[in-house]
Design a protein around this motif. Structure first.
Motif, PDB file in Angstrom:
ATOM      1  N   LEU A   1      -4.788 -22.495 -85.358  1.00  0.00           N
ATOM      2  CA  LEU A   1      -5.780 -23.316 -84.666  1.00  0.00           C
ATOM      3  C   LEU A   1      -5.191 -24.676 -84.301  1.00  0.00           C
ATOM      4  N   HIS A   2      -4.487 -25.294 -85.250  1.00  0.00           N
ATOM      5  CA  HIS A   2      -3.877 -26.589 -84.981  1.00  0.00           C
ATOM      6  C   HIS A   2      -2.788 -26.482 -83.912  1.00  0.00           C
ATOM      7  N   ALA A   3      -2.048 -25.387 -83.930  1.00  0.00           N
ATOM      8  CA  ALA A   3      -0.987 -25.210 -82.933  1.00  0.00           C
ATOM      9  C   ALA A   3      -1.576 -25.115 -81.538  1.00  0.00           C
ATOM     10  N   ILE A   4      -2.689 -24.381 -81.396  1.00  0.00           N
ATOM     11  CA  ILE A   4      -3.338 -24.266 -80.087  1.00  0.00           C
ATOM     12  C   ILE A   4      -3.876 -25.633 -79.651  1.00  0.00           C
ATOM     13  N   ALA A   5      -4.527 -26.329 -80.574  1.00  0.00           N
ATOM     14  CA  ALA A   5      -5.050 -27.648 -80.253  1.00  0.00           C
ATOM     15  C   ALA A   5      -3.919 -28.606 -79.875  1.00  0.00           C
ATOM     16  N   TYR A   6      -2.826 -28.538 -80.603  1.00  0.00           N
ATOM     17  CA  TYR A   6      -1.683 -29.387 -80.336  1.00  0.00           C
ATOM     18  C   TYR A   6      -1.074 -29.070 -78.974  1.00  0.00           C
ATOM     19  N   GLY A   7      -0.975 -27.770 -78.665  1.00  0.00           N
ATOM     20  CA  GLY A   7      -0.462 -27.379 -77.358  1.00  0.00           C
ATOM     21  C   GLY A   7      -1.337 -27.864 -76.220  1.00  0.00           C
ATOM     22  N   LEU A   8      -2.670 -27.765 -76.388  1.00  0.00           N
ATOM     23  CA  LEU A   8      -3.582 -28.264 -75.356  1.00  0.00           C
ATOM     24  C   LEU A   8      -3.438 -29.773 -75.187  1.00  0.00           C
ATOM     25  N   ALA A   9      -3.266 -30.474 -76.292  1.00  0.00           N
ATOM     26  CA  ALA A   9      -3.110 -31.922 -76.218  1.00  0.00           C
ATOM     27  C   ALA A   9      -1.837 -32.287 -75.466  1.00  0.00           C
ATOM     28  N   PHE A  10      -0.756 -31.601 -75.777  1.00  0.00           N
ATOM     29  CA  PHE A  10       0.516 -31.908 -75.111  1.00  0.00           C
ATOM     30  C   PHE A  10       0.461 -31.531 -73.644  1.00  0.00           C
ATOM     31  N   ASP A  11      -0.183 -30.402 -73.340  1.00  0.00           N
ATOM     32  CA  ASP A  11      -0.357 -29.980 -71.955  1.00  0.00           C
ATOM     33  C   ASP A  11      -1.170 -31.028 -71.184  1.00  0.00           C
ATOM     34  N   SER A  12      -2.221 -31.549 -71.805  1.00  0.00           N
ATOM     35  CA  SER A  12      -3.043 -32.577 -71.166  1.00  0.00           C
ATOM     36  C   SER A  12      -2.253 -33.858 -70.958  1.00  0.00           C
ATOM     37  N   LEU A  13      -1.455 -34.217 -71.959  1.00  0.00           N
ATOM     38  CA  LEU A  13      -0.618 -35.407 -71.842  1.00  0.00           C
ATOM     39  C   LEU A  13       0.306 -35.306 -70.633  1.00  0.00           C
TER      40      LEU A  13
ATOM     41  N   VAL B   1       1.390 -18.878 -75.605  1.00  0.00           N
ATOM     42  CA  VAL B   1       2.598 -19.501 -76.133  1.00  0.00           C
ATOM     43  C   VAL B   1       2.610 -19.423 -77.657  1.00  0.00           C
ATOM     44  N   VAL B   2       1.435 -19.674 -78.263  1.00  0.00           N
ATOM     45  CA  VAL B   2       1.322 -19.571 -79.716  1.00  0.00           C
ATOM     46  C   VAL B   2       1.600 -18.137 -80.172  1.00  0.00           C
ATOM     47  N   ILE B   3       1.035 -17.158 -79.448  1.00  0.00           N
ATOM     48  CA  ILE B   3       1.260 -15.749 -79.796  1.00  0.00           C
ATOM     49  C   ILE B   3       2.746 -15.418 -79.739  1.00  0.00           C
ATOM     50  N   ASP B   4       3.416 -15.855 -78.654  1.00  0.00           N
ATOM     51  CA  ASP B   4       4.852 -15.576 -78.523  1.00  0.00           C
ATOM     52  C   ASP B   4       5.640 -16.241 -79.651  1.00  0.00           C
ATOM     53  N   SER B   5       5.232 -17.460 -80.021  1.00  0.00           N
ATOM     54  CA  SER B   5       5.936 -18.154 -81.108  1.00  0.00           C
ATOM     55  C   SER B   5       5.760 -17.408 -82.424  1.00  0.00           C
ATOM     56  N   LEU B   6       4.553 -16.896 -82.689  1.00  0.00           N
ATOM     57  CA  LEU B   6       4.317 -16.116 -83.903  1.00  0.00           C
ATOM     58  C   LEU B   6       5.166 -14.850 -83.917  1.00  0.00           C
ATOM     59  N   ARG B   7       5.207 -14.174 -82.785  1.00  0.00           N
ATOM     60  CA  ARG B   7       5.989 -12.934 -82.714  1.00  0.00           C
ATOM     61  C   ARG B   7       7.467 -13.206 -82.956  1.00  0.00           C
ATOM     62  N   ASN B   8       7.988 -14.269 -82.328  1.00  0.00           N
ATOM     63  CA  ASN B   8       9.404 -14.581 -82.509  1.00  0.00           C
ATOM     64  C   ASN B   8       9.704 -15.008 -83.932  1.00  0.00           C
ATOM     65  N   ARG B   9       8.727 -15.702 -84.579  1.00  0.00           N
ATOM     66  CA  ARG B   9       8.962 -16.147 -85.947  1.00  0.00           C
ATOM     67  C   ARG B   9       8.911 -14.989 -86.925  1.00  0.00           C
ATOM     68  N   ASN B  10       8.044 -14.016 -86.639  1.00  0.00           N
ATOM     69  CA  ASN B  10       7.875 -12.891 -87.549  1.00  0.00           C
ATOM     70  C   ASN B  10       8.782 -11.707 -87.247  1.00  0.00           C
ATOM     71  N   ALA B  11       9.498 -11.779 -86.113  1.00  0.00           N
ATOM     72  CA  ALA B  11      10.376 -10.661 -85.757  1.00  0.00           C
ATOM     73  C   ALA B  11      11.533 -10.603 -86.750  1.00  0.00           C
TER      74      ALA B  11
ATOM     75  N   GLY C   1       7.184 -26.604 -82.427  1.00  0.00           N
ATOM     76  CA  GLY C   1       7.298 -27.611 -83.483  1.00  0.00           C
ATOM     77  C   GLY C   1       6.076 -27.640 -84.376  1.00  0.00           C
ATOM     78  N   ALA C   2       4.898 -27.465 -83.777  1.00  0.00           N
ATOM     79  CA  ALA C   2       3.666 -27.461 -84.570  1.00  0.00           C
ATOM     80  C   ALA C   2       3.607 -26.242 -85.479  1.00  0.00           C
ATOM     81  N   MET C   3       4.084 -25.103 -84.990  1.00  0.00           N
ATOM     82  CA  MET C   3       4.073 -23.893 -85.816  1.00  0.00           C
ATOM     83  C   MET C   3       5.029 -24.018 -86.995  1.00  0.00           C
ATOM     84  N   ALA C   4       6.085 -24.805 -86.793  1.00  0.00           N
ATOM     85  CA  ALA C   4       7.061 -24.962 -87.878  1.00  0.00           C
ATOM     86  C   ALA C   4       6.600 -25.965 -88.920  1.00  0.00           C
ATOM     87  N   ALA C   5       5.680 -26.856 -88.541  1.00  0.00           N
ATOM     88  CA  ALA C   5       5.213 -27.881 -89.464  1.00  0.00           C
ATOM     89  C   ALA C   5       4.206 -27.291 -90.444  1.00  0.00           C
TER      90      ALA C   5
END
Length: 502
Positions: A433-445, A486-496, A355-359
């Motif tokens: 950068l924001h996607a990684i930070a967002y993922g860490l925040a959600f993981d911590s939550l 996870v961010v890397i996989d999302s980028l690959r799937n978006r750019n595939a 969701g963060a990558m799409a925003a």
């Protein structure tokens, strides 16, 4: 110096005098009030006076009952003395069935319940011979069992470790004796667990020692007693002690374990012994001889403990087995909940990153604005069987959102360091950068909520906030790398390229 304390004493005396006067004044006022109330009550018509008296009596009775409920001494728990609570069979079976539906390995628990019923229906009296290695358990089995051929063990996979022998008592009653692995063996934890399980399945236990008990043996003996096991403490190899040492040990056992064991006896289990003998020509040969068995006191103790047969000991045996199965199933349930919570946090973190990558400009506040946070909290609460209200979830997410905003700079710095491990990501812009930070925040939550649910069995907001703050500021390298992947996989799937593209 003494004069300096005089004013303080006078002040205290004055305060006490004032308090006494106030109490006396209140008492007089209360008495006057009661007398005045009585006079007015007598002046009332009977139709009004009688219901009013009944109402006052009911109020006084209710107040007395409430005071008794609040002030009465708390009853001793069923666990007094450390004894485990008797588990409910239906509750255990329901939990085991639920664990099986959640793909947990419950085969051993199911087998334990089957064996519990099989022994109950057989009517045989089972006695386990328990103790550390080299204490003479096997020799004792041979002394008690007329035929040393083991019965077939019904427990799958344990025939190499637990063997049953049919023995008999002087009064003609039969016993099923269990010969088990000894405890205290190096790298023998699995066999020790088999022995403890079998001891709990038995109607009574003979705990065999060959000297004074070690700290581990003492703890083991008391552990069995906590399950309500009828215990006989048998000091073996009595022929190797002189009379004074023998009496000293048995007296010490009597003082120490009088409330733990049903009987304490000294025995000689027999068996063979090897020693060197010097021949007349000076040569030395090894000789093996059989030691005479003396187990009469033990047989008397066994007859006393099992006097009523298996039926009189069955309720205690079932309670011990069910309590142990209940403990094991609870441990397994916690393990399953931890595994499911971990999978849930990973899954929702992935969704949040996508969701963060799409925003266009993902911000930290989105964690409390979207449905993902609410859905994750609900699922974690369901996993830990903790009921939560919608209002509690919203309030918790709002509170944790404040924590997240306060730690945004730290999270972004951590995410920036993560890019150093994946240099290629640094050229993809601030969205990564924001996607990684967002993922860490959600993981911590997710992890903070899972931790507090597991620890407190409720949605403790303060504890969750503290745990999340710590997770945000001290993320492990494994968490950072996992979220980054996870961010890397999302980028690959978006750019595939889509299927069918050149």
């Amino acid at each position: 110096m003494p004069h300096s304390r005089l004013p303080l004493r006078l002040i205290l005396l004055g305060l006490i005098a004032i308090a006494v006067v106030v109490v006396i004044w209140l008492g007089i006022g209360m008495i006057n009030g009661l007398l005045e109330f009585r006079e007015r009550l007598l002046d009332l018509p009977a139709l009004v006076r009688v219901p009013l008296i009944a109402l006052v009596a009911a109020a006084c009775a209710g107040l007395a009952w409430l005071a008794w409920k609040l002030l009465r001494p708390t009853r001793r728990s069923a666990r007094a003395g450390g004894k485990p609570l008797v588990a409910d069979r239906q509750t255990i079976e329901t939990r085991v069935a639920d664990l099986a539906a959640r793909n947990a390995d419950v085969a051993s628990l199911e087998q334990e319940l089957i064996e519990l019923d099989r022994r109950r229906l057989s009517g045989e009296c089972h006695v386990a011979v328990f103790g550390e290695i080299s204490t003479g358990k096997s020799s004792l089995i041979r002394s008690l069992a007329s035929a040393a051929a083991p019965e077939v063990d019904v427990l799958g996979g344990t025939t190499r470790w637990v063997r049953h022998y049919r023995g008999s008592l002087p009064d003609g009653r039969e016993l099923m004796l269990a010969d088990m692995p000894g405890t205290g063996e190096v790298a023998g934890s699995q066999r020790e667990q088999l022995a403890r399980d079998e001891a709990l399945r038995a109607h009574a236990v003979i705990y065999v020692v060959a000297s004074d008990l070690t700290r581990a043996q003492d703890a083991e003996l008391r552990w069995l007693a906590d399950f309500g096991k009828p215990l006989i403490l048998a000091l073996n190899k009595l022929d190797q002690f002189d009379e004074a040492a023998r009496a000293t040990l048995l007296d010490a056992f009597a003082d120490r374990y009088a409330g733990v064991c049903r009987a304490i006896v000294g025995i000689s289990a027999g068996g063979s012994e090897r020693f060197d003998r010097r021949l007349p020509d000076g040569r030395i040969e090894q000789v093996t001889r059989e030691r005479r068995a003396d187990v009469d006191d033990l047989l008397d103790a066994l007859m006393a403990v099992t006097a009523g047969g298996a039926a009189t000991l069955e309720a205690g045996r079932q309670a011990a087995v069910l309590a142990h199965v209940d403990q094991r199933s609870q441990h397994l349930a916690r393990d399953v909940a931890e595994r499911e919570a971990e999978a849930t946090v990973v899954r929702y973190t992935r969704r949040a990153v996508i969701g963060a990558m799409a925003a266009v400009a993902p911000g930290s506040d989105i964690i409390i604005q979207g449905a993902l946070g609410t859905a994750m909290v609900r699922e974690l609460a369901r996993i830990h069987d903790v009921p939560v209200r919608e209002l509690d979830v919203e309030h918790l997410l709002a509170r944790l959102g404040l924590t997240l905003r306060n730690a945004t700079a730290i999270v972004l710095a951590i995410a920036g360091n993560a890019l150093k491990a994946f240099p290629g990501l640094g050229t993809l812009g601030g969205g990564v950068l924001h996607a990684i930070a967002y993922g860490l925040a959600f993981d911590s939550l997710g992890r903070a909520i899972a931790q507090t649910l597991a620890a407190h069995a409720r949605l403790d907001q303060a504890e969750a906030e503290s745990a999340m703050r710590k997770l945000l500021t001290e993320p492990s390298r494994e968490r950072v790398e996992r979220v980054t992947r996870v961010v890397i996989d999302s980028l690959r799937n978006r750019n595939a390229p889509a299927a069918g593209d050149d």
